[in-house]
Motif scaffolding. Structure first.
Motif, PDB file in Angstrom:
ATOM      1  N   THR A 171      59.449  82.880  63.582  1.00  0.00           N
ATOM      2  CA  THR A 171      60.371  83.835  64.182  1.00  0.00           C
ATOM      3  C   THR A 171      61.075  83.136  65.333  1.00  0.00           C
ATOM      4  O   THR A 171      60.417  82.559  66.201  1.00  0.00           O
ATOM      5  CB  THR A 171      59.630  85.080  64.702  1.00  0.00           C
TER       6      THR A 171
ATOM      7  N   LYS B  81      54.946  80.959  58.767  1.00  0.00           N
ATOM      8  CA  LYS B  81      56.225  81.651  58.924  1.00  0.00           C
ATOM      9  C   LYS B  81      56.687  81.482  60.361  1.00  0.00           C
ATOM     10  O   LYS B  81      55.888  81.204  61.261  1.00  0.00           O
ATOM     11  CB  LYS B  81      56.116  83.121  58.548  1.00  0.00           C
TER      12      LYS B  81
ATOM     13  N   LYS C 114      50.326  81.878  61.271  1.00  0.00           N
ATOM     14  CA  LYS C 114      49.496  81.759  60.068  1.00  0.00           C
ATOM     15  C   LYS C 114      48.451  82.866  60.161  1.00  0.00           C
ATOM     16  O   LYS C 114      47.576  82.830  61.020  1.00  0.00           O
ATOM     17  CB  LYS C 114      48.812  80.394  59.988  1.00  0.00           C
TER      18      LYS C 114
ATOM     19  N   ALA D 101      61.000  87.338  61.095  1.00  0.00           N
ATOM     20  CA  ALA D 101      60.082  86.345  60.535  1.00  0.00           C
ATOM     21  C   ALA D 101      60.608  85.806  59.212  1.00  0.00           C
ATOM     22  O   ALA D 101      61.103  86.556  58.369  1.00  0.00           O
ATOM     23  CB  ALA D 101      58.701  86.955  60.336  1.00  0.00           C
ATOM     24  N   THR D 102      60.495  84.471  59.049  1.00  0.00           N
ATOM     25  CA  THR D 102      60.961  83.784  57.846  1.00  0.00           C
ATOM     26  C   THR D 102      59.866  82.854  57.345  1.00  0.00           C
ATOM     27  O   THR D 102      59.367  82.025  58.126  1.00  0.00           O
ATOM     28  CB  THR D 102      62.229  82.965  58.140  1.00  0.00           C
ATOM     29  N   PRO D 103      59.473  82.937  56.080  1.00  0.00           N
ATOM     30  CA  PRO D 103      58.491  81.977  55.542  1.00  0.00           C
ATOM     31  C   PRO D 103      59.071  80.558  55.544  1.00  0.00           C
ATOM     32  O   PRO D 103      60.260  80.362  55.248  1.00  0.00           O
ATOM     33  CB  PRO D 103      58.248  82.483  54.116  1.00  0.00           C
TER      34      PRO D 103
END
Length: 333
Positions: free
Chosen positions: A185, A183, A202, A174-176
């Motif tokens: 993925t 975020k 979210k 996961a990356t913001p």
């Protein structure tokens, strides 16, 4: 007469309590379709805008048609649910692109998924492009190379104009997404050029966007199964609000000519595998599945959209709510 009336009221009350109305679930996401077709219909190629309903800013899910898609969406009043920023230096379509689209999530480098972003880049604002490493490399090698197009990124052939920051996504991590509350993925998909599925989150809500993909039974790589298993593990604690997935051809298309795409038959086979992983406590009944990337055809005869709609309806024994994407349409999930 009074006894009869009383009997009717009691009977109705029993029916109401025995069959309560479905519980209302407040939507979490809004989706605007900027482009719904795959292939040759320039001006209406794969692109969507997604936002959390708690925010007035969007992320772009692919960008085959961007400015034209925004223009169509404006004409259909698809942005009526947000307050559009005021900037006298730009038209409304420019304000939406520059100020309300905060990032691009690019599934793969085929032209019908990136053309809008390339063409609009001279008047776009600074923002990140999120993609798998191979996808970002394709953007650099094929387009942002000072031959096909100027290098608007922060990598590659100089001079680098540094308008787009290329951010490599690590699969299954996961990356913001910058300047949003979301975020993402990423998962690799089977296609002649590596493609991507994005799981956008979210809070406890999930939405999934699939780039172009072939079925596991044909591709023999098990990539869709990996995504189904990931989602099945998440769903006891999180809500899958909906997904976008391609169906490029009708069921008459032979498997050896799919070229990394789905048909109604193959999509239903994949969704049935997903549904099996969810049982016994969860099913896909009522899930909204948006169908994208239907190949536009210049040939005479039956509209591909009509045939694909019919084939999906005939095979749908899971209670899924299929929605064929339509340019300018706004949906909530």
């Amino acid at each position: 007469m009074k006894l009869l009336t009383l009997f009717i009221l009691v009977s109705l009350s029993c029916q109401i309590f025995a069959n309560p109305a479905p519980k209302y679930v407040k939507p979490a996401f809004e989706l605007i379709t900027l482009g719904d077709t795959g292939g040759i219909q320039d001006g209406n190629l794969s692109a969507f805008l997604l936002r959390s309903l708690s925010d007035s800013n969007y992320i772009a899910l692919d960008a085959g048609s961007l400015v034209n898609g925004i223009n169509v969406a404006l004409h259909k009043k698809a942005f009526a649910n947000i307050t559009i920023n005021n900037d006298p230096a730009w038209q409304t379509n420019g304000i939406i692109l520059r100020e309300h689209v905060k990032a691009y999530l690019i599934s793969h480098g085929h032209l019908d998924h990136v053309a809008g972003m390339l063409i609009s880049s001279p008047q776009d604002s600074k923002k990140p492009i999120y993609a798998l490493p191979s996808v970002n490399q394709t953007l650099l090698d094929t387009y942002f190379n000072w031959q096909a197009w100027a290098n608007f990124t922060n990598r590659g052939k100089p001079p680098q104009l540094n308008q787009y920051q290329l951010i490599d996504l690590k699969p299954k991590q996961a990356t913001p997404i910058k300047n949003t509350s979301l975020k993402v993925t990423a998962f690799s998909l089977s296609h002649p050029l590596e493609s991507t599925a994005f799981v956008i989150e979210k809070g406890q809500n999930m939405f999934v966007y699939f780039g172009d993909t072939g079925p596991d039974e044909v591709e023999k790589q098990g990539k869709l199964n990996a995504i189904w298993r990931y989602l099945a593990k998440q769903m006891p604690d999180k809500t899958l609000r909906g997904l976008i997935i391609e169906v490029s051809f009708d069921n008459q298309r032979p498997d050896n000519l799919l070229f990394g795409h789905l048909t109604p038959k193959w999509l239903m086979a994949e969704l049935k595998q997903f549904n099996i992983l969810l049982q016994p406590n969860i099913t896909l009944a009522g899930t909204k599945v948006v169908i994208s990337h239907i190949k536009y055809s210049l040939a005479s005869g039956q509209n591909p959209r009509h045939k694909i709609r019919q084939e999906l309806a005939q095979a749908n024994n899971l209670g899924i709510e299929f929605i064929l994407a339509k340019q300018g349409q706004v949906l909530t999930f």
